[in-house]
Scaffold this motif. Structure first.
Motif, mmCIF file in Angstrom:
data_model
loop_
_atom_site.group_PDB
_atom_site.id
_atom_site.type_symbol
_atom_site.label_atom_id
_atom_site.label_comp_id
_atom_site.label_asym_id
_atom_site.label_seq_id
_atom_site.Cartn_x
_atom_site.Cartn_y
_atom_site.Cartn_z
ATOM 1 N N TYR A 1 0.850 -1.186 0.000
ATOM 2 C CA TYR A 1 0.000 0.000 0.000
ATOM 3 C C TYR A 1 0.888 1.239 0.000
ATOM 4 C CZ TYR A 1 -3.922 -3.024 1.041
ATOM 5 O OH TYR A 1 -4.883 -3.982 0.968
ATOM 6 N N THR B 1 1.502 4.906 0.892
ATOM 7 C CA THR B 1 0.941 5.858 1.820
ATOM 8 C C THR B 1 1.116 7.255 1.236
ATOM 9 O OG1 THR B 1 1.750 4.414 3.519
ATOM 10 C CG2 THR B 1 0.984 6.577 4.219
ATOM 11 N N PRO B 2 0.018 7.947 1.045
ATOM 12 C CA PRO B 2 0.132 9.310 0.521
ATOM 13 C C PRO B 2 0.743 10.227 1.577
ATOM 14 C CG PRO B 2 -2.127 8.849 1.121
ATOM 15 C CD PRO B 2 -1.360 7.586 1.342
ATOM 16 N N PRO B 3 1.228 11.389 1.171
ATOM 17 C CA PRO B 3 1.792 12.311 2.164
ATOM 18 C C PRO B 3 0.726 12.774 3.141
ATOM 19 C CG PRO B 3 1.464 13.410 0.076
ATOM 20 C CD PRO B 3 1.199 11.952 -0.176
ATOM 21 N N GLN B 4 1.163 13.064 4.316
ATOM 22 C CA GLN B 4 0.217 13.482 5.342
ATOM 23 C C GLN B 4 -0.228 14.902 5.052
ATOM 24 O OE1 GLN B 4 1.522 12.537 9.253
ATOM 25 N NE2 GLN B 4 0.207 14.068 10.195
ATOM 26 N N ALA B 5 -1.523 15.135 5.326
ATOM 27 C CA ALA B 5 -2.061 16.479 5.110
ATOM 28 C C ALA B 5 -1.414 17.437 6.097
ATOM 29 C CB ALA B 5 -3.570 16.461 5.307
ATOM 30 N N ALA C 1 -0.715 21.779 6.994
ATOM 31 C CA ALA C 1 -1.021 23.168 6.665
ATOM 32 C C ALA C 1 0.103 23.704 5.782
ATOM 33 C CB ALA C 1 -1.127 23.998 7.940
ATOM 34 N N VAL D 1 -4.775 3.217 4.598
ATOM 35 C CA VAL D 1 -3.683 3.022 3.654
ATOM 36 C C VAL D 1 -2.343 2.867 4.365
ATOM 37 C CG1 VAL D 1 -4.695 4.088 1.619
ATOM 38 C CG2 VAL D 1 -3.627 5.528 3.368
ATOM 39 N N ASN D 2 -2.254 3.387 5.567
ATOM 40 C CA ASN D 2 -0.966 3.362 6.253
ATOM 41 C C ASN D 2 -0.981 2.250 7.299
ATOM 42 O OD1 ASN D 2 1.516 3.950 7.257
ATOM 43 N ND2 ASN D 2 0.793 5.689 8.493
ATOM 44 N N ALA E 1 -6.326 19.401 9.702
ATOM 45 C CA ALA E 1 -4.947 19.528 9.248
ATOM 46 C C ALA E 1 -4.408 20.926 9.542
ATOM 47 C CB ALA E 1 -4.858 19.227 7.755
ATOM 48 N N THR E 2 -5.209 21.930 9.261
ATOM 49 C CA THR E 2 -4.729 23.301 9.410
ATOM 50 C C THR E 2 -5.204 23.954 10.692
ATOM 51 O OG1 THR E 2 -6.669 24.068 8.243
ATOM 52 C CG2 THR E 2 -4.692 23.648 6.915
ATOM 53 N N TYR F 1 -11.879 18.250 6.555
ATOM 54 C CA TYR F 1 -10.631 18.815 6.030
ATOM 55 C C TYR F 1 -10.963 19.787 4.915
ATOM 56 C CZ TYR F 1 -8.273 15.131 8.608
ATOM 57 O OH TYR F 1 -7.819 14.323 9.598
ATOM 58 N N PHE G 1 -6.991 18.855 0.674
ATOM 59 C CA PHE G 1 -6.308 17.714 1.310
ATOM 60 C C PHE G 1 -6.807 16.371 0.822
ATOM 61 C CE2 PHE G 1 -5.665 21.017 4.634
ATOM 62 C CZ PHE G 1 -4.283 21.127 4.448
ATOM 63 N N GLY H 1 -7.124 12.990 -0.760
ATOM 64 C CA GLY H 1 -6.091 12.080 -1.263
ATOM 65 C C GLY H 1 -4.842 12.034 -0.407
ATOM 66 N N THR H 2 -4.784 12.831 0.638
ATOM 67 C CA THR H 2 -3.614 12.760 1.510
ATOM 68 C C THR H 2 -3.927 11.933 2.750
ATOM 69 O OG1 THR H 2 -4.301 14.771 2.590
ATOM 70 C CG2 THR H 2 -2.695 14.994 0.800
ATOM 71 N N LEU H 3 -2.867 11.645 3.493
ATOM 72 C CA LEU H 3 -3.028 10.847 4.717
ATOM 73 C C LEU H 3 -3.556 11.743 5.827
ATOM 74 C CD1 LEU H 3 -2.375 7.990 5.860
ATOM 75 C CD2 LEU H 3 -0.294 9.001 6.775
ATOM 76 N N ASP H 4 -4.527 11.231 6.543
ATOM 77 C CA ASP H 4 -5.130 12.079 7.576
ATOM 78 C C ASP H 4 -4.133 12.288 8.706
ATOM 79 O OD1 ASP H 4 -5.653 9.370 8.853
ATOM 80 O OD2 ASP H 4 -6.343 10.800 10.371
ATOM 81 N N PRO H 5 -4.007 13.515 9.195
ATOM 82 C CA PRO H 5 -3.003 13.780 10.222
ATOM 83 C C PRO H 5 -3.455 13.368 11.629
ATOM 84 C CG PRO H 5 -4.095 15.806 9.585
ATOM 85 C CD PRO H 5 -4.709 14.725 8.763
ATOM 86 N N GLN I 1 -3.437 9.221 11.291
ATOM 87 C CA GLN I 1 -2.355 8.856 10.376
ATOM 88 C C GLN I 1 -2.528 7.459 9.802
ATOM 89 O OE1 GLN I 1 0.785 9.578 13.075
ATOM 90 N NE2 GLN I 1 0.550 11.800 12.980
ATOM 91 N N ILE J 1 -7.664 10.684 3.139
ATOM 92 C CA ILE J 1 -8.774 11.629 3.266
ATOM 93 C C ILE J 1 -9.584 11.617 1.972
ATOM 94 C CG2 ILE J 1 -9.350 14.071 3.543
ATOM 95 C CD1 ILE J 1 -6.708 14.251 5.184
#
Lengths: 311, 1192
Positions: A301, A303-307, A309, B922-923, B1143-1144, B1164, B1168, B1170-1174, B1177, B1181
């Motif tokens: 899998y 892993t996309p980058p973490q969201a 700011a 995903v992680n 995230a922000t 979010y 954001f 398609g990114t990994l939720d902070p 983790q 998203i």
């Protein structure tokens, strides 16, 4: 009929009181039970994973085929080196062929025992087909049945195990070992909420003529299976108190801990201790293997980058 | 077969007539020697004797309701007696018969007496007017018996003329009330037969006997008559309104049959005869059931008790009272339920609720009139084994229905039967059957097939449960404990035949009962009942009476103060009693002082008997603590050597005897101070002086001298002087009493010549006067020197530790003064039998446990033909070529759509797919510990057989399920436990441990991914838990970010305030929201944003915080009102609803676009996606997912 001394030794062996049995003195060499009890003692040492002591116990140069077979099994269990193990296994193969012939020293009982020992070794080696072949499904030796049943259970064929058991019920006179077999099948199938196994072990724990921590462990395992985690915990703790560091009880304790008997950090601690002390236990090996598989699978899998700011 | 049980026997002259008292345990016996005896057959004592008849008495009867006895004798007289002890006398005598009177009887409601006589007549007498009111003639020989019908106006008579006659006396009732009929008007009792005859007619004449008939009676309910005759037969006759005819005859007696009775309750006939036998016959089949033989005595008469199962038979040398069949109801108890048999129904009785339900009919089991003898209950299988003594001993194994049904099942439907005299369960799935004839004990399984056969080592009459894998065998002379597995005797004791066995709850004690007692053990105290008493017996042999009984009962259980029992008709009853006495004794035995003290403090029982008991048992020191009475206390104190108490009580009593005994006891202990005190009290100067000598108290001795002086007792003075070695003192005494010669000599021998001379002088003598006195050498006798001063030393005695009682009594209360639980409750422990039962309980409750489940291994239930096929298949399959089957984890994967179950099965690949599809995970690496611990906890290993690799067993969550299509793995984490973890996170928040809180909330959210749910309700809870954890995680993360800002960017006040404000917008519980608000108030006030601070303060007030906080909040609001301005401009509009981007940490106001976390639903900003939720983790998203499947 066998003497009560031998009966007791057998009972202890069947119910897993190996340590007690191993520590008991041997009868006089002249006693008719001498060889039988010697065999049981040696096998107890092997069961305790102490084959060296078993070998020490066994007389050199005996012509008795059962004694020779026990020695081979001890060598097999004790060997670290694969060629050595293969040699021991080969000896057992030879014995099981020899006993078919006429000119072997040993009674029918001894011959049956040779099959049992060879079957045990083959099963340990994973040679299931060979083990079953050697033991023979038509056997009327209850020890052989016990191994056959366990092999069937280990290959997920409780139906066959049950059939084998039902068949032996006809001639086995409600022997203790037969009850143990029934209970083992119950542990796998879970019929009637494991009632049979549970009552078997409870009954045997109530048996005044012997005490074996193995029975406590076995009941603890049964209770885990029944979902009685706290009760299982107390059984296993008692068992561990009686024989500190017992691998089987520890393994079960890890499971009970994971199912809520202990708090999370304590569980991890118990597990790590167990895993480091008994790296060869199937549970440890199994988990290690699963761990490797996990890593492999998780890598599939992305892993996309973490969201984050933008700032 | 023990159908007949003798209860009482007496020796006397030949007994010719018998009658039971209807309500009291009394039996009247008419004797050939002219005496009428009244026996109390229960106590076995002769209550009274009536001796006024001349010659043999043959007829006797007791009035059904009044204390009256009627007798008829060979003196032609009929006598009526008052049998009340205070009034006992012959009330009147009826004259009229002209020959022996054979039988007499009271009518059940009219004041009539019926008599039969050798004068060939039957007479009816009015007992009120004491007149003969009817004479029935017709018999042509002696009339041997005459009996009223129990309900109708009929009489049946038997005569030596070989006939039985039935007489109709209905006219008598109509025509002649109390006036007594024609007899009274003519006042002529005899002779006028024609007049009487008009009142009674012969209805039937029963002919068929070849010899004289001795006895005949009506059946109590059926239109039947039974007769016993000298032709050795018993005949049964049926009668209708118009005729009567012979039905059948019972042959078997080989001499004259004296009497034959219908059993009042059962379809039985009891007869006796001159062949010295009592026989029991089946009324329906007219076959003999039982013969009871006597060596010497011919039987003459029989009587049946009107209500109880009791009979009496009179013979040549006395009488016997016996009962038929075993009266003891078959029963067995398990936990709070009694299973017992009444009227051939197995019933259950709940001790707690008293619910009494019929469960199973056993009417077709064995002979219909014989009740089952024993019942053995198997709680695991909810099955019973009954045994019955008919048909040479049978047993039947039947399952009880789960609950009472409308139609009670008959055991014959599916019961498994066999022959055997004794049958009991020995394990959950085994029972043992004894065959007495062959002396084989068969161990059978629940399918009733023999798994083992044991040859009994001794001649065994009965078997009982003997603990795990053991039996107790009862023989005529011993009891054997036998190991079934090993087939060997473990222990044997000599004993009379044992009939019942009762184990204590912890299986450490067993009671073997051999006589007519029946009992019940309860943890150390054995409670049993005899005919008249309930008694207790302690393990060391002490016994006593608990209470007395009116009627015998069969104890089933004892708990607390209640005895549960079955009465003679097998109806459950309870009796309350006072267990204090035996509880006290038991406590004493077990040294349970708390309980003893509790009993002492709360019960009134402790009279002299208990004290005596304690003394006798060697516990005077304990008794001492219970006694208030000073005298008794003193006695006890002396007995146990407690001098302090003895002294104290002696002071109170202050009698010389007490002081003396105290002195004796103290002397024994070497406590001379107490001895001294005691002697002083009794003014025992001699002994006191001697004591002082012995202890070397010279000063006290001199004091004694002075006292003696004061008392004017020269003897005492002399003594003391002697003890003290005071020669001058002695001489002074001697001189004072005028014994000058002695004084002189004493002085002389002690070398006191001056003094001697003085004495001489005083006596008016000179030396020369005494020169014939021999001279003695100076005395060397001196008081012994004092080596060790023991005046202040006491003989050392063993120091007694302060006893429990001392402490308790000093404290004036019990330590932990709670009532100890009854030692005799069942709660104390459970026997092995209970233990194996208990394991099964869950199974019993399971409603799904029906015959419908297609069991994986249910092959044994398939019909026989299929079974054969299967066997053929098996031949092929068994053996080396067996192929592995699907493993249980494979089944789990197949049966469940939950990732958790796939993890448990070890199928990580599918588990990951599921998590990805359901939640967008995903992680995975973060989940690894969870995966592994979950997998680890779902499998356990056991090596049942030596040296083989251990068997991998799989832990299921549906433990009652064994069908492969339904088994599922254990739920390692329960929703409950995760919620507990969440609560722990809350505590971290309250404790300001935000980093830990963050980790905990994350862990909660991870665990929630892998939880197994079982209902909609749980699913709802799950969602709530997820949301709560998310909100807290978000809130905590915001606050952590704020703290970071404060620390790292101290100038960025705007961001600081914004984050503080957002934190207050997270959905937190009020206490945590208060923290957020107060933190925000502080931050805003500091930044001089008074208006905002006031807003937060208002919100804070809505949460109703502490008064102190309220005050602060009000100040803040006031400050805001004074100065409604904000110094720092921030991006915060509390009046428009918004979500916070996780995230922000910026607001996403309602209506603005947003994306969400597919698992936690956190919001979010759209960028954001398609990114990994902070937050956790784990997930992507905005991924499209299917959500948690409803698997229940």
């Amino acid at each position: 009929m066998e003497s009560s001394e031998l009966y007791h030794a057998k009972q202890q062996f069947t119910l897993g009181a190996y340590r007690t049995l191993a520590q008991q003195p041997l009868p006089e060499t002249s006693s008719s039970d001498f060889t039988s009890i010697l065999l049981l003692k040696a096998r107890s040492y092997i069961a305790l994973n102490d084959p060296k002591l078993a070998l020490k116990l066994l007389p050199d140069g005996s012509e008795n085929v059962a004694l020779k077979a026990v020695a081979s099994l001890a060598r097999y269990v004790g060997s670290a080196d694969p060629t050595e193990a293969e040699a021991a296994l080969e000896e057992l193969r030879d014995f099981s062929v020899e006993i078919e012939g006429e000119d072997v020293e040993g009674s029918d009982k001894d011959k049956a025992l040779v099959r049992v020992l060879a079957g045990t070794a083959f099963a340990r080696a994973g040679e299931i087909e060979e083990a079953l072949e050697t033991l023979g499904s038509e056997t009327e030796d209850l020890e052989a049945i016990a191994i056959i049943v366990q092999i069937y259970l280990s290959i997920n064929r409780p139906d066959l195990a049950k059939k084998q058991f039902d068949r032996s019920k006809r001639w086995a006179e409600d022997d203790l070992l037969l009850q143990l077999i029934e209970s083992t099948i119950g542990l796998v199938t879970g019929k009637d909420g494991y009632a049979n196994s549970s009552s078997f072990y409870t009954e045997q724990l109530g048996n005044p003529s012997l005490s074996s921590p193995h029975l406590l462990t076995a009941r603890g395992v049964t209770r885990i299976l029944r979902g009685e985690i706290q009760e299982a915990k107390s059984d296993l703790e008692e068992s561990l108190e009686q024989q500190r560091g017992d691998q089987e009880a520890q393994a079960a304790y890890v499971v009970a801990a994971g199912l809520g008997a202990l708090k999370k950090p304590d569980t991890e601690e118990v597990w790590l201790k167990f895993a480091s002390e008994h790296p060869s236990h199937p549970l440890v090996q199994d988990v290690a293997q699963k761990s490797a598989i996990f890593d492999q699978l998780a890598a599939a899998y992305t892993t996309p980058p973490q969201a984050q700011a933008a700032a | 077969m023990s159908v007949m049980l003798t209860k009482f026997e007496s020796k006397s002259n030949r007994v010719k007539g018998l009658a039971f008292h209807p309500t009291q345990p009394l039996l009247a016996a008419a004797l050939h020697n002219g005496s009428v005896q009244l026996w109390n057959y229960r106590m076995g004592v002769l209550v009274d004797r009536f001796e006024e008849h001349e010659g043999p008495v043959r007829g006797v009867a007791i009035h059904p309701t009044r204390a009256l006895l009627v007798t008829g004798g060979d003196d032609y007289k009929i006598k009526v007696w008052d049998i009340r002890p205070q009034n006992r006398r012959c009330l009147f005598t009826l004259h009229g018969h002209l020959d022996y009177v054979r039988t007499v009887q009271f009518h059940h409601e009219m004041p009539w007496i019926l008599s039969a006589s050798d004068d060939q007549t039957i007479r009816i007498w009015n007992s009120t007017s004491r007149q003969c009111i009817a004479v029935l003639t017709g018999h042509s020989h002696y009339v041997m018996s005459a009996q009223f019908h129990p309900k109708e106006d009929l009489i049946v008579s038997a005569s030596m003329d070989q006939t039985v006659r039935v007489w109709d006396i209905s006219n008598l009732r109509k025509g002649s009330p109390n006036s007594g009929g024609p007899g009274s008007s003519s006042n002529n009792a005899g002779g006028n037969f024609e007049t009487f005859d008009s009142f009674s007619t012969v209805k039937h004449v029963l002919e068929g006997h070849d010899r004289g008939v001795n006895y005949a009676m009506f059946h109590p309910t059926l239109p039947l008559i039974i007769s016993a005759a000298d032709d050795r037969t018993i005949k049964i006759w049926r009668m209708s309104e118009t005729k009567a005819w012979e039905v059948d005859a019972c042959r078997g007696h080989f001499n004259n049959v004296s009497s034959a009775l219908f059993h009042p309750k059962h379809e039985l006939i009891v007869s006796c005869g001159e062949d010295k036998t009592v026989r029991v016959w089946d009324l329906a089949k007219r076959t003999a059931i039982q013969t009871f033989r006597r060596e010497q005595d011919r039987f003459w008469v029989l009587a049946a008790h009107p209500n109880l199962n009791l009979f009496a038979a009179g013979h040549d040398s006395g009488l016997i009272v016996f009962k038929l069949e075993r009266e003891r109801p078959a029963f067995s108890t398990f936990q709070d339920t009694l299973y017992y048999v009444r009227d051939k129904y197995v019933r259950s009785y709940d001790f707690n609720t008293g619910a009494d339900i019929g469960l199973l009919s056993v009417r077709k089991f064995g002979s219909p009139y014989v009740p089952p003898r024993t019942l053995s209950f198997n709680p695991a299988e909810r099955a019973v084994i009954l045994t019955i003594s008919s048909d040479n001993g049978l047993y039947e194994l039947t399952n009880l229905p789960q609950q009472a049904q409308g139609e009670v099942k008959d055991s014959s439907v599916d019961g498994k039967k066999g022959t055997g005299q004794s049958a009991i369960f020995v394990a959950r799935n085994r029972f043992a059957v004894l065959n007495k004839a062959t002396q084989l004990i068969e161990v059978r399984d629940l399918a009733n097939s023999v798994v083992k056969t044991i040859k009994a080592p001794v001649q065994t009459n009965e078997i009982f449960y003997g603990g795990t894998a053991c039996l107790i065998l009862s023989s005529t002379t011993s009891v054997v404990l036998y190991d079934i597995q090993q087939q060997k005797t473990i222990a044997e004791i000599n004993s009379p035949p044992v009939k019942y066995v009762v184990w204590s709850n912890d299986s450490s004690l067993v009671a073997l009962m051999s006589k007519h007692i029946r009992g019940m053990d309860d943890a150390g105290v054995f409670i049993y009942s005899t005919l008249n008493h309930i008694k207790y017996c302690l393990a060391q042999g002490d016994h006593g009476v608990v209470c007395t009984l009116d009627n015998p009962v069969y104890l089933t259980r004892v708990k607390g103060k209640t005895v549960y029992c079955l009465d003679r008709s097998a109806r459950p009853r309870t009796i309350t009693f006072d267990p204090t006495e035996y509880r006290f004794k038991l406590a004493l035995l077990k040294n349970n002082y708390e309980e003893m003290l509790y009993i002492i403090k709360t019960s009134t029982l402790l009279g002299q008997s208990i004290i005596a008991y304690l003394q006798q048992k060697g516990f005077p020191e304990i008794a001492l603590h219970f006694v208030q009475d000073t005298n008794t206390r003193f006695e006890l104190a002396i007995e146990c050597g407690n001098l302090d108490v003895a002294m104290e009580t002696a002071k109170t009593i202050n009698r010389p005897e007490c002081w003396e005994r105290l002195a004796q006891q103290a002397l024994k202990q070497g406590n001379h101070k107490v001895v001294e005190k005691a002697y002083q009290q009794t003014k025992n100067f001699d002994k006191l002086s001697f004591l002082y000598l012995a202890t070397g108290s010279t000063d006290k001795l001199s004091k004694m001298q002075k006292i003696a002086d004061a008392r004017g007792d020269p003897m005492s003075r002399f003594h003391n002087a002697l003890y003290a070695g005071d020669v001058q003192g002695r001489i002074a005494v001697l001189r004072d009493v005028g014994l000058h010669p002695l004084a002189y000599l004493t002085a002389k021998t002690n070398g006191l010549d001056d003094l001697a001379a003085e004495i001489l002088e005083a006596a008016g003598l000179t030396e020369t006067d005494v020169d014939d006195v021999p001279t003695f050498a100076a005395s060397t006798l001196k008081p012994p020197p004092i080596i060790t001063t023991t005046t202040d030393l006491l003989w050392p005695s063993l120091s007694t530790a302060e006893s429990f009682f001392d402490r308790a009594l000093v404290n004036g209360q019990l330590e932990g003064g709670v009532e100890p639980s009854y030692t005799n409750g069942d709660a104390a422990g459970s026997s092995a039998l209970d233990a194996w039962a208990k394991e099964e309980e869950e199974e019993e409750i399971d409603p799904e446990e029906g015959g419908w489940e297609l069991d994986a291994d249910g092959g044994e239930f398939t019909p026989a033909i299929e079974g054969e096929d299967a066997a053929v298949d098996a031949e092929e399959e068994l053996g080396a070529g067996a192929t592995p089957g699907p493993s249980e984890p494979d089944l789990w994967v197949r049966n469940s759509p939950l990732a958790a179950d796939h993890i448990a099965a070890g199928s990580f690949e599918t588990a990951m797919q599921l998590l990805n599809r359901q939640f967008g995970v995903v992680n995975f690496p973060a989940l690894k510990p969870l995966f592994l611990s979950q997998y680890r906890s779902s499998h356990t290993y056991l090596s049942p057989y030596a040296s083989l690799p251990p068997l991998k067993l799989h832990v299921r969550r549906n433990t009652n399920e064994s069908s492969p299509s339904r088994v599922l793995p254990v739920a390692v984490r329960s929703l409950q436990s995760i919620r507990a973890e969440l609560a722990e996170g809350y505590r971290f928040v309250s404790g300001n441990k935000l980093t830990e809180a963050q980790a905990t909330f994350r862990s909660v959210l991870e665990s929630l991914l892998l939880v197994v749910l079982s209902s909609d309700e749980e699913a709802k809870q799950w969602r709530e838990t997820v949301t709560a954890a998310r909100e807290y995680l978000l809130g905590v993360s915001i606050e952590l970010e704020r703290r970071r800002v404060v620390e790292q960017e101290p100038d960025n006040i705007q961001r600081n305030l914004e984050l503080a404000a957002y934190f207050t917008q997270c959905q937190l519980q009020p206490p945590h929201l208060q923290i957020a608000l107060r933190s925000a108030i502080g931050a805003f006030a500091k930044a001089n944003n008074q208006a905002h601070a006031a807003r937060f303060a208002k919100r804070l007030l809505e949460l109703k915080p502490d008064p102190k906080i309220v005050a602060q909040a009000r100040q803040r609001i006031a400050a805001g009102d004074r100065n409604p301005r904000n110094t720092v401009e921030i991006q915060y509009d509390e009046f428009t609803p918004f979500e916070i981007c996780a995230a922000t940490y910026t607001p996403i106001y309602k209506g603005s676009p947003s994306v969400h976390c597919p698992y936690t639903d956190a919001a979010y900003l759209p960028e954001f996606k398609g990114t990994l939720d902070p937050l956790i983790q784990l997930v992507e998203i905005g991924a499209s997912v299917s959500g948690l499947p409803a698997s229940w």
